[in-house]
Scaffold this motif. Structure first.
Motif, PDB file in Angstrom:
ATOM      1  N   MET A   1       2.512   7.797  -5.503  1.00 37.57           N
ATOM      2  CA  MET A   1       1.503   8.683  -6.096  1.00 37.57           C
ATOM      3  C   MET A   1       1.438  10.023  -5.369  1.00 37.57           C
ATOM      4  SD  MET A   1      -1.860   6.597  -7.286  1.00 37.57           S
ATOM      5  CE  MET A   1      -1.925   5.848  -8.909  1.00 37.57           C
ATOM      6  N   GLU A   2       1.491   9.978  -4.057  1.00 42.34           N
ATOM      7  CA  GLU A   2       1.444  11.230  -3.286  1.00 42.34           C
ATOM      8  C   GLU A   2       2.609  12.137  -3.661  1.00 42.34           C
ATOM      9  OE1 GLU A   2      -0.553  12.717  -1.298  1.00 42.34           O
ATOM     10  OE2 GLU A   2      -1.985  11.207  -0.630  1.00 42.34           O
ATOM     11  N   ARG A   3       3.777  11.534  -3.826  1.00 45.74           N
ATOM     12  CA  ARG A   3       4.974  12.318  -4.141  1.00 45.74           C
ATOM     13  C   ARG A   3       4.866  13.036  -5.481  1.00 45.74           C
ATOM     14  NH1 ARG A   3       8.564  14.717  -5.934  1.00 45.74           N
ATOM     15  NH2 ARG A   3      10.809  14.663  -5.471  1.00 45.74           N
ATOM     16  N   PHE A   4       4.180  12.402  -6.454  1.00 48.75           N
ATOM     17  CA  PHE A   4       4.169  12.946  -7.813  1.00 48.75           C
ATOM     18  C   PHE A   4       2.759  13.247  -8.330  1.00 48.75           C
ATOM     19  CE2 PHE A   4       8.095  10.413  -7.560  1.00 48.75           C
ATOM     20  CZ  PHE A   4       9.029  11.333  -8.017  1.00 48.75           C
TER      21      PHE A   4
ATOM     22  N   ALA B   1      -5.178   3.723  -4.882  1.00 45.70           N
ATOM     23  CA  ALA B   1      -4.926   4.800  -5.837  1.00 45.70           C
ATOM     24  C   ALA B   1      -6.009   5.875  -5.775  1.00 45.70           C
ATOM     25  CB  ALA B   1      -4.823   4.227  -7.250  1.00 45.70           C
ATOM     26  N   ARG B   2      -7.263   5.443  -5.700  1.00 48.25           N
ATOM     27  CA  ARG B   2      -8.347   6.425  -5.659  1.00 48.25           C
ATOM     28  C   ARG B   2      -8.334   7.212  -4.351  1.00 48.25           C
ATOM     29  NH1 ARG B   2      -9.285   7.330 -10.862  1.00 48.25           N
ATOM     30  NH2 ARG B   2     -10.279   5.581 -11.940  1.00 48.25           N
ATOM     31  N   ASP B   3      -7.812   6.636  -3.293  1.00 46.06           N
ATOM     32  CA  ASP B   3      -7.661   7.392  -2.039  1.00 46.06           C
ATOM     33  C   ASP B   3      -6.706   8.567  -2.221  1.00 46.06           C
ATOM     34  OD1 ASP B   3      -9.430   5.859  -0.602  1.00 46.06           O
ATOM     35  OD2 ASP B   3      -7.910   4.665   0.420  1.00 46.06           O
ATOM     36  N   VAL B   4      -5.688   8.381  -3.046  1.00 47.91           N
ATOM     37  CA  VAL B   4      -4.733   9.460  -3.314  1.00 47.91           C
ATOM     38  C   VAL B   4      -5.341  10.499  -4.246  1.00 47.91           C
ATOM     39  CG1 VAL B   4      -2.481  10.019  -4.314  1.00 47.91           C
ATOM     40  CG2 VAL B   4      -2.751   7.943  -2.941  1.00 47.91           C
ATOM     41  N   ASN B   5      -6.089  10.022  -5.248  1.00 46.54           N
ATOM     42  CA  ASN B   5      -6.763  10.907  -6.199  1.00 46.54           C
ATOM     43  C   ASN B   5      -5.776  11.853  -6.887  1.00 46.54           C
ATOM     44  OD1 ASN B   5      -8.888  12.110  -7.620  1.00 46.54           O
ATOM     45  ND2 ASN B   5      -9.243  13.623  -6.013  1.00 46.54           N
ATOM     46  N   PRO B   6      -4.839  11.317  -7.662  1.00 49.93           N
ATOM     47  CA  PRO B   6      -3.855  12.168  -8.325  1.00 49.93           C
ATOM     48  C   PRO B   6      -4.497  13.031  -9.411  1.00 49.93           C
ATOM     49  CG  PRO B   6      -3.721   9.938  -9.181  1.00 49.93           C
ATOM     50  CD  PRO B   6      -4.678   9.892  -8.034  1.00 49.93           C
TER      51      PRO B   6
ATOM     52  N   LYS C   1       0.833  -1.206   0.000  1.00 51.01           N
ATOM     53  CA  LYS C   1       0.000   0.000   0.000  1.00 51.01           C
ATOM     54  C   LYS C   1       0.868   1.256   0.000  1.00 51.01           C
ATOM     55  CE  LYS C   1      -3.717   2.277   2.603  1.00 51.01           C
ATOM     56  NZ  LYS C   1      -4.594   2.181   3.804  1.00 51.01           N
ATOM     57  N   GLY C   2       1.923   1.256   0.806  1.00 51.21           N
ATOM     58  CA  GLY C   2       2.804   2.416   0.880  1.00 51.21           C
ATOM     59  C   GLY C   2       3.532   2.674  -0.420  1.00 51.21           C
ATOM     60  N   TYR C   3       3.898   1.600  -1.097  1.00 50.09           N
ATOM     61  CA  TYR C   3       4.571   1.704  -2.399  1.00 50.09           C
ATOM     62  C   TYR C   3       3.705   2.462  -3.403  1.00 50.09           C
ATOM     63  CZ  TYR C   3       6.091  -0.341  -6.956  1.00 50.09           C
ATOM     64  OH  TYR C   3       6.474  -0.568  -8.253  1.00 50.09           O
ATOM     65  N   VAL C   4       2.434   2.086  -3.482  1.00 47.38           N
ATOM     66  CA  VAL C   4       1.514   2.755  -4.403  1.00 47.38           C
ATOM     67  C   VAL C   4       1.198   4.170  -3.935  1.00 47.38           C
ATOM     68  CG1 VAL C   4      -0.803   2.712  -5.403  1.00 47.38           C
ATOM     69  CG2 VAL C   4       0.516   0.590  -5.228  1.00 47.38           C
TER      70      VAL C   4
END
Length: 403
Positions: free
Chosen positions: A187-190, A239-244, A180-183
């Motif tokens: 995503m959060e970083r970029f 991924a959708r939790d991050v919502n890039p 989970k942290g990998y994804v």
């Protein structure tokens, strides 16, 4: 009626419970871009043309990204060649072990990679998970290429034993947090970085490699790759939790397992599909996915001895307004200029990369890579000379004034 009613209630209760336990593949994770939004985004892009990219000096994802073998000078050189033929995007694989070992370092290298891409007018995207090929990734020095063997060291991410334990609900809390942290961390970083075109969660879930088993149960009739479906689905939730700011996809056609394909088709903002077939089959596949009303990118193609050639297929993809991202770019350690049949000996028996490495049947550093008469994938030799000048000229002509 009095005797029938309890039985009826029991039956209704059973079906109600089944409905509450609807398979995950029937669910769409909240946050998917609607058709209007994704088509508006796609209309702003040039015709997307690129390749699945790793430098010729890397034999797999770990080789590309770990600090000890990171090769920005070579990447810069090769991306100059890519830009010269009109490529404007790249599909690039990450690996969870590199992230776990050196998260900050990986992000620094990704940032450097994006800077190189931006210099050449290229917007890449990154792929997180992959069920293809060899199951036991390790950090550190990677093996030498087995002579005349297609992709002798490409790696699963995550390792297959972890993927199977995750599927069975037996992964530890630490392992789950790792994936989970990998994804989410990446995503959060970029997630607001305009240099990134989009994200892809999973390449060919369920595929395996035919040498070490696959991500599914075997029966007399079929192989079912759906053992991956839990991680496929959970990757969408993460991924959708991050919502890039960028759209998200995950491979459908080319994957193994009907549930894997359903989950990704239901949730992808735009479709990532694979086709190593001749033009008519390619057209049929594209037409099927375009019925969903969403953009389509062919994220793997080019298998010359199967009719998937530059001359036959690249014009079709432009005509149908779908992205064209072929496998491979510069012939190197992955040896994907050799076809899939190269994994078997002349008698049709599977070759053992472990045995052949032990026997020394490898390409040594500095030694020229052997070439078949007809290349399978890839466009350039290590020194930048093209396999086919006609192919390169077609890329250039079709991408001139690309908009």
């Amino acid at each position: 009626m009095k005797l029938f009613l309890p039985g009826l209630l029991l039956i209704l209760s059973f079906f109600s419970a089944c409905a509450q336990q609807a398979p995950q593949e029937l669910q769409t994770v909240k946050g998917r871009w609607n058709e209007k939004k994704i088509n508006k985004w796609y209309a702003k892009q040039p015709w997307l043309v690129g390749c699945n990219y790793y430098p010729a000096t890397a034999i797999n994802q770990i080789d590309m990204w770990q600090a000890s073998t990171w090769d920005p000078e070579r990447i810069d050189l090769e991306l100059g060649w890519a830009a010269n033929i009109g490529m404007n995007t790249l599909r690039v694989y990450l690996h969870d072990l590199v992230w776990a070992d050196d998260e900050d370092g990986l992000y620094q290298r990704m940032d450097e990679f994006l800077t190189i891409c931006d210099k050449h007018g290229i917007r890449p995207w990154f792929v997180f998970f992959d069920d293809c090929h060899f199951p036991n990734p390790q950090l550190g020095e990677q093996p030498l290429p087995v002579r005349a063997y297609h992709n002798s060291a490409w790696l699963n991410s995550p390792a297959r034993d972890l993927a199977k334990r995750y599927a069975k609900g037996k992964a530890s809390p630490e392992e789950i947090a790792h994936l989970k942290g990998y994804v989410q961390g990446t995503m959060e970083r970029f997630k607001k970085d305009k240099r990134i075109l989009m994200w892809e969660l999973y390449n060919e879930p369920g595929r395996g490699n035919g040498l070490n088993g696959d991500m599914g149960a075997k029966s007399k009739k079929t192989r079912i790759g759906d053992l991956s479906q839990k991680l496929v689905f959970d990757s969408w939730v993460w991924a959708r939790d991050v919502n890039p700011s960028q759209p998200i996809t995950s491979c459908t056609a080319g994957s193994v397992g009907k549930n894997n394909i359903k989950i990704n088709r239901l949730n992808s903002d735009l479709h990532s599909i694979h086709s190593y077939t001749e033009p008519q089959e390619l057209k049929t596949l594209i037409t099927d996915y375009q019925k969903d009303g969403r953009p389509v990118i062919i994220t793997e193609w080019l298998a010359r001895d199967r009719g998937s050639t530059v001359e036959a297929c690249l014009p079709v993809m432009k005509e149908m307004n779908v992205g064209a991202v072929n496998w491979g770019f510069v012939s190197g350690k992955s040896a994907t200029i050799w076809n899939w049949g190269s994994r078997k000996n002349p008698a049709g028996k599977k070759r053992s990369v472990l045995q052949e490495r032990a026997e020394g049947n490898v390409v040594q550093p500095g030694e020229a890579m052997p070439e078949p008469e007809v290349w399978f994938h890839d466009l350039f030799r290590y020194d930048g000379t093209p396999y086919s000048t006609a192919e390169i000229e077609l890329f250039q002509s079709l991408t001139t004034d690309n908009s």
